[in-house]
Design an enzyme around this catalytic site. Structure first.
Site, PDB file in Angstrom:
ATOM      1  N   CYS A 251       0.808  -1.133   0.117  1.00  0.00           N
ATOM      2  CA  CYS A 251      -0.114   0.174   0.031  1.00  0.00           C
ATOM      3  C   CYS A 251       0.844   1.287  -0.079  1.00  0.00           C
ATOM      4  O   CYS A 251       0.297   2.431   0.475  1.00  0.00           O
ATOM      5  CB  CYS A 251      -1.033  -0.048   1.007  1.00  0.00           C
ATOM      6  SG  CYS A 251      -2.494  -1.041   0.969  1.00  0.00           S
ATOM      7  N   ASP A 252       2.038   1.159  -0.520  1.00  0.00           N
ATOM      8  CA  ASP A 252       2.926   2.308  -0.400  1.00  0.00           C
ATOM      9  C   ASP A 252       3.590   2.577  -1.875  1.00  0.00           C
ATOM     10  O   ASP A 252       4.911   2.696  -1.914  1.00  0.00           O
ATOM     11  CB  ASP A 252       3.690   2.411   0.805  1.00  0.00           C
ATOM     12  CG  ASP A 252       4.210   3.952   0.924  1.00  0.00           C
ATOM     13  OD1 ASP A 252       3.642   4.826   0.351  1.00  0.00           O
ATOM     14  OD2 ASP A 252       5.219   4.068   1.821  1.00  0.00           O
ATOM     15  N   PRO A 253       3.005   2.206  -2.847  1.00  0.00           N
ATOM     16  CA  PRO A 253       3.934   2.498  -4.321  1.00  0.00           C
ATOM     17  C   PRO A 253       3.970   3.797  -4.673  1.00  0.00           C
ATOM     18  O   PRO A 253       3.784   4.088  -5.959  1.00  0.00           O
ATOM     19  CB  PRO A 253       2.673   1.547  -5.103  1.00  0.00           C
ATOM     20  CG  PRO A 253       1.318   1.960  -4.544  1.00  0.00           C
ATOM     21  CD  PRO A 253       1.551   2.240  -3.145  1.00  0.00           C
ATOM     22  N   ASN A 257       9.553   3.794  -4.157  1.00  0.00           N
ATOM     23  CA  ASN A 257       9.175   2.535  -3.830  1.00  0.00           C
ATOM     24  C   ASN A 257       9.254   1.549  -4.927  1.00  0.00           C
ATOM     25  O   ASN A 257       9.296   0.368  -4.715  1.00  0.00           O
ATOM     26  CB  ASN A 257       8.263   2.264  -2.698  1.00  0.00           C
ATOM     27  CG  ASN A 257       8.506   2.993  -1.234  1.00  0.00           C
ATOM     28  OD1 ASN A 257       9.556   3.306  -1.046  1.00  0.00           O
ATOM     29  ND2 ASN A 257       7.366   3.408  -0.496  1.00  0.00           N
TER      30      ASN A 257
END
Length: 466
Positions: A251-253, A257
């Protein structure tokens, strides 16, 4: 007596200030009131800049557009400085904003993108203090809620409480990395850094070093001969598989990242997925409703869009919910999001409506399940990447989503069926649906290829000759 008490209080305050300033572990900037005060001051300065700079300039004129761009840039720089000064969750918010190319003015996204790869580093003491502050914001937000009744972001506290400890548990991050690498091992274009467990603890994580260009850096891809459309398709495949099939979602694209690199020997382009601290595990019922909602959105089945949006907590705001999920206008949702690409006028409409419907968006975010919040954030970041690469609204991305939804729903139905006949029927229906998608994808490929154009032209001539 009162004067004496005032003097004593002043002396005590001064002594406390000197002590705190001289203590290497305590800095005035570590206190929430300082961070909040800085945020309020920045907001006031930005608001004043917009009001005074554009006050006497005719709306829509060239001068107005020029001045507005300058105010956007100054405001974005102030926001970036605020994020770097306050750190913690401010950095996270800044990274998210920097990825919203399709929603925010270009001056903001360009300025805030620096936080994806050049965020300020923190000491251990600063990190621990950020945790204490972020988990202690509930009292502050309750006070703000009393002063400003329309302030409806209490869900931020709940999410911070749940997610921050997980993001800072490096053993949890290492386990997530290995789990997603195993889960998506069929995708040979995905690289996840290897974890060196013998040298890792909860506070230290040693992993394989990998490098590449950021996934939204179109110039880097063109320079290194990487197909932008292929990267966009593959990224969509990864996230469709995570969301619809497995229910275990990175959930942190943000672009810092997700890296891309071309192997010099094989010429194959890889996607490198980093930072595995924040994952969302979707419940089976939520995942099925979300699958069916996306199937309805792709088919432009408005009755089912309304039905499954309501089941996911959208209520009467289901049209807004559909627009938020797809990043398309309500007119395009009704027509079919795969029927036409995003136009410039629609893009302007979306940006305008985002500001106009902020109260309704806030209400919606408070009503949907907590699982949905991180998915919406993930959607925003992925749309931002597609926007930067100019690959938004491609038919192939919707086809990949359709495949994953069909597989997920069919697997669920088989698991609930005790009849062999029923399971066989489900499998045959699944195979037929997937075959239809393959056939449609072949049609789209032929339509866009030289061979396809030649065949269409030949058939057209044959038709006219008869």
């Amino acid at each position: 007596m009162a004067k004496r008490a005032l003097k004593l209080a002043s002396l005590a305050a001064a002594a406390s200030g000197i002590y705190l300033y001289g203590n290497k572990f305590l800095d005035p900037n570590d206190f929430g009131v300082v961070r909040v005060g800085r945020a309020i001051a920045t907001t006031a300065v930005i608001t004043c800049d917009y009001l005074t700079s554009l006050r006497n300039v005719p709306y829509g004129s060239e001068e107005y557009d020029f001045l507005k761009s300058q105010v956007h840039l100054r405001s974005a720089e102030r926001l970036r400085e605020l994020c770097c000064a306050n750190r913690g969750t401010f950095i996270k918010v800044g990274q998210h904003l920097g990825a919203l190319d399709y929603l925010l003015p270009e001056e903001y996204t360009r300025t805030l993108k620096v936080l994806h790869s050049q965020a300020p580093q923190s000491t251990r003491q600063e990190i621990e203090q950020v945790i204490r502050e972020d988990l202690g914001k509930e009292v502050l937000l309750l006070i703000v809620k009393q002063i400003f009744p329309d302030f409806e972001f209490m869900w931020l506290v709940e999410e911070a409480k749940k997610n921050l400890p997980l993001e800072l548990d490096f053993l949890n991050e290492g386990r997530n990395a290995e789990k997603v690498a195993q889960m998506l091992k069929k995708f040979d274009f995905l690289k996840v850094p290897r974890i060196y467990w013998e040298l890792s603890t909860r506070r230290v994580l040693l992993m394989e070093f990998m490098e590449g260009g950021q996934v939204n850096d179109k110039a880097y891809m063109e320079k290194n001969g990487i197909d932008v459309n292929e990267i966009s398709r593959n990224l969509g495949k990864l996230y469709s598989e995570m969301i619809f099939v497995n229910g275990f979602v990175h959930c942190d694209p943000h672009p810092g990242n997700v890296l891309v690199k071309k192997c010099p020997d094989s010429g194959k382009a890889y996607i490198i997925l980093l930072d595995h601290g924040l994952y969302q595990v979707l419940s089976e019922s939520f995942r099925m409703d979300y699958c069916r909602l996306w199937q309805a959105l792709i088919k432009a089945d408005m009755k089912r869009v309304q039905k499954y949006s309501r089941r996911l907590g959208a209520g009467d705001l289901y049209p807004l919910f559909a627009c938020m999920l797809t990043a398309r206008s309500w007119e395009s949702v009704n027509r079919g999001i795969d029927q036409s690409p995003l136009s410039a006028s629609e893009d302007v409409e979306i940006r305008s409506n985002a500001a106009a419907y902020l109260p309704q968006i806030t209400q919606l975010l408070n009503n949907v399940p907590r699982q949905m919040l991180l998915l919406l954030k993930t959607n925003d970041l992925l749309r931002g990447i597609e926007s930067a690469l100019h690959t938004r609204a491609s038919a192939s991305s919707f086809l990949n989503m359709s495949r994953c939804c069909i597989r997920a729903v069919s697997t669920y139905q088989r698991s609930k069926s005790h009849s062999l006949y029923r399971r066989v029927h489900i499998s045959l229906t699944e195979a037929l649906s997937l075959w239809q998608i393959d056939l449609y994808e072949l049609f789209l490929w032929l339509k866009g290829s030289c061979l396809g154009n030649w065949v269409i032209a030949f058939l057209s001539r044959m038709h006219h000759s008869t």
